[in-house]
Design a protein around this motif. Structure first.
Motif, short mmCIF file in Angstrom:
data_model
loop_
_atom_site.label_atom_id
_atom_site.label_comp_id
_atom_site.label_asym_id
_atom_site.label_seq_id
_atom_site.Cartn_x
_atom_site.Cartn_y
_atom_site.Cartn_z
N GLY A 132 0.78 -1.23 0.00
CA GLY A 132 0.00 0.00 0.00
C GLY A 132 0.81 1.28 0.00
N ALA A 133 2.14 1.15 -0.07
CA ALA A 133 2.99 2.35 0.03
C ALA A 133 2.77 3.31 -1.12
N GLN A 134 2.63 2.81 -2.35
CA GLN A 134 2.59 3.71 -3.50
C GLN A 134 1.40 4.66 -3.46
N ALA A 135 0.24 4.15 -3.11
CA ALA A 135 -0.94 5.01 -3.02
C ALA A 135 -0.77 6.08 -1.96
N LYS A 136 -0.17 5.71 -0.84
CA LYS A 136 0.06 6.68 0.23
C LYS A 136 1.05 7.76 -0.22
N LYS A 137 2.09 7.37 -0.95
CA LYS A 137 3.07 8.33 -1.44
C LYS A 137 2.43 9.33 -2.40
N ILE A 138 1.62 8.84 -3.31
CA ILE A 138 0.98 9.71 -4.28
C ILE A 138 0.03 10.68 -3.58
N ALA A 139 -0.74 10.17 -2.63
CA ALA A 139 -1.65 11.05 -1.87
C ALA A 139 -0.86 12.09 -1.09
N PHE A 140 0.27 11.68 -0.52
CA PHE A 140 1.10 12.62 0.23
C PHE A 140 1.66 13.70 -0.68
N ALA A 141 2.11 13.33 -1.87
CA ALA A 141 2.65 14.31 -2.81
C ALA A 141 1.61 15.37 -3.14
N ARG A 142 0.38 14.95 -3.30
CA ARG A 142 -0.68 15.91 -3.60
C ARG A 142 -0.93 16.84 -2.41
N LYS A 143 -0.81 16.31 -1.20
CA LYS A 143 -0.97 17.16 -0.01
C LYS A 143 0.15 18.19 0.09
N VAL A 144 1.35 17.79 -0.33
CA VAL A 144 2.48 18.73 -0.33
C VAL A 144 2.16 19.92 -1.21
N ARG A 145 1.67 19.66 -2.40
CA ARG A 145 1.36 20.73 -3.33
C ARG A 145 0.19 21.58 -2.82
N GLU A 146 -0.81 20.90 -2.23
CA GLU A 146 -1.95 21.64 -1.68
C GLU A 146 -1.52 22.56 -0.53
N ALA A 147 -0.49 22.16 0.18
CA ALA A 147 0.02 22.97 1.28
C ALA A 147 0.90 24.12 0.80
N GLY A 148 1.16 24.16 -0.51
CA GLY A 148 1.95 25.23 -1.09
C GLY A 148 3.44 25.05 -0.93
N LEU A 149 3.87 23.82 -0.63
CA LEU A 149 5.29 23.55 -0.44
C LEU A 149 5.92 23.03 -1.73
N PRO A 150 7.14 23.44 -2.05
CA PRO A 150 7.83 22.88 -3.21
C PRO A 150 8.17 21.41 -2.96
N LEU A 151 8.10 20.62 -4.03
CA LEU A 151 8.29 19.17 -3.93
C LEU A 151 9.43 18.71 -4.83
N THR A 152 10.33 17.92 -4.25
CA THR A 152 11.33 17.18 -5.01
C THR A 152 11.01 15.70 -4.90
N VAL A 153 10.98 15.02 -6.03
CA VAL A 153 10.82 13.56 -6.03
C VAL A 153 12.20 12.93 -6.14
N ASN A 154 12.48 12.00 -5.24
CA ASN A 154 13.75 11.28 -5.26
C ASN A 154 13.48 9.85 -5.72
N ALA A 155 13.91 9.52 -6.93
CA ALA A 155 13.72 8.18 -7.49
C ALA A 155 15.02 7.40 -7.38
N VAL A 156 15.05 6.41 -6.52
CA VAL A 156 16.24 5.58 -6.34
C VAL A 156 16.23 4.49 -7.39
N VAL A 157 17.30 4.41 -8.19
CA VAL A 157 17.30 3.49 -9.33
C VAL A 157 18.39 2.43 -9.21
N HIS A 158 18.11 1.29 -9.85
CA HIS A 158 18.98 0.12 -9.80
C HIS A 158 18.51 -0.83 -10.90
N ARG A 159 19.08 -2.02 -10.95
CA ARG A 159 18.78 -2.93 -12.06
C ARG A 159 17.30 -3.25 -12.19
N GLN A 160 16.60 -3.34 -11.08
CA GLN A 160 15.23 -3.82 -11.12
C GLN A 160 14.20 -2.75 -11.44
N ASN A 161 14.63 -1.49 -11.58
CA ASN A 161 13.66 -0.46 -11.99
C ASN A 161 14.21 0.53 -13.01
#
Length: 373
Positions: A132-161
């Motif tokens: 259930g983590a992904q849905a919570k992350k996406i909802a949180f990101a939207r709350k960040v923007r609604e709160a007027g805060l700048p958002l940086t997404v950190n995508a950790v990458v490796h062989r499997q993604n």
């Protein structure tokens, strides 16, 4: 130590806790995780925040583990604002209850950095071992923007993604992020144990680099994309946190002060604690910060290299992990006599196929079969 005057640190990373609901097998926390009972108190953290500001630091990054497990986070953010520090929350975003982000914004939070394990929910939740983590992350990101805060997404990458880097860029756009940091796994600590499951292939790195370059051209100023070729595929090393002991301080949950977040892999290194010395004393004269600061400690080929005050010798933790000696040339450098060994390790591990993850947890052992795509 270089003879140049010592500037104050630009930033302090406050690892408030090692507690975290996610169990990512590449976590930057040390293998020996600190318990809640070992964490600095609210008052101790406030004192340290004040000392950081007095020392001349400009930024404080509240991190973990997951910093939102600390119920005093709003209080610490407010204290940082009062001290004149720019504050950034580095979070997984899965523990933000209703109204928590609004309170953090009211307390003076300046910026949010949200981690994603993948664009694909199934694989993201598998590597974090948190349904259930992904849905919570996406909802949180939207709350960040609604709160007027700048958002940086950190995508950790490796062989499997890494093959889904285009989808990660699109996800960052959909979430309204101003910046995307595509961060390759750094192979120390937990990630070193999982290197065979995580190391990308050269073809993947080339394809991802090409995709990112095209996205930068297409998106221009719409989305800033930070990306650096992973060390195992590099010809020149990166400056460790701007150079060891030059720009950055990391404070662990129990108050130990480190020159970089992975420095505890240097087992023989003594690290001072904020419970015994002030932050200013540690910055200016501690054994750990002095050991690899400047250029005097360097051996050849670093000592006479014209890049020695650009990369500052590269990564000490990487030298230890691959060469066995922290004071040797970072093997990411093509001039290192151990560079070929690093390349061979990359080739060997990227061909790992099926490998088990060792999840980040106390007393962890191999879990999930880690089948790759």
């Amino acid at each position: 130590m270089s003879a140049r005057p010592l500037d104050p640190p630009m930033a302090v990373l406050a690892e408030l806790t090692h507690r975290c609901p996610l169990q990512c097998p590449y976590c930057s926390n040390p293998l020996q995780l600190r318990t809640a009972s070992e964490e600095l108190s609210t008052e101790d953290w406030k004192r340290v925040i004040g000392e950081a500001a007095a020392l001349g630091a400009l930024q404080i990054h509240f991190s973990g583990g997951e910093p939102m497990v600390r119920r005093d986070l709003e209080d610490l953010v407010a204290h940082a604002r009062a001290a004149g520090l720019h504050s950034n929350l580095i979070t997984s975003g899965v523990l933000a209850g209703d109204g928590r982000l609004i309170e953090l914004a009211r307390s003076g939070l300046d910026h949010v950095q949200l981690s994603f394990q993948d664009s694909d929910a199934v694989f993201a939740e598998r590597i974090g071992n948190y349904p259930g983590a992904q849905a919570k992350k996406i909802a949180f990101a939207r709350k960040v923007r609604e709160a007027g805060l700048p958002l940086t997404v950190n995508a950790v990458v490796h062989r499997q993604n890494l093959d889904r880097v285009d989808a990660m860029i699109e996800l960052a756009l959909e979430l309204g992020a101003a910046r995307l940091e595509i961060a390759h796994v750094q192979y120390y600590g937990w990630a070193l144990h999982n290197r065979a499951a995580l190391m990308p292939t050269p073809a993947q790195v080339e394809a991802a680099t090409r995709a990112i370059e095209l996205a930068r051209e297409r998106l221009n100023r719409q989305l800033i994309i930070d990306y650096v070729v992973p060390d195992y595929f590099a010809q020149r090393p990166k400056a460790c946190m701007g150079g060891w002991g030059r720009q950055f301080m990391n404070i662990s949950p129990d108050g130990r002060v480190l020159p970089c977040h992975a420095a505890e892999t240097l087992k023989e290194m003594p690290f001072d604690t904020v419970m015994k010395r002030s932050l200013a004393e540690i910055w200016r004269s501690s054994v750990a910060f002095e050991r690899f600061r400047g250029t005097d400690w360097m051996h050849e080929p670093c000592r006479s290299c014209d890049r020695r005050e650009i990369d500052w010798g590269g990564c000490r933790c990487q030298a230890l992990a691959i060469v066995g000696q922290a004071d040797r040339t970072d093997p990411a450098c093509a001039l290192s006599p151990h560079h070929a060994r690093m390349a061979a390790l990359a080739e060997e591990n990227s061909a790992g196929g099926t490998a088990a993850y060792i999840y980040r947890r106390v007393g962890s052992r191999a879990g999930y079969d880690g089948r790759t795509r």
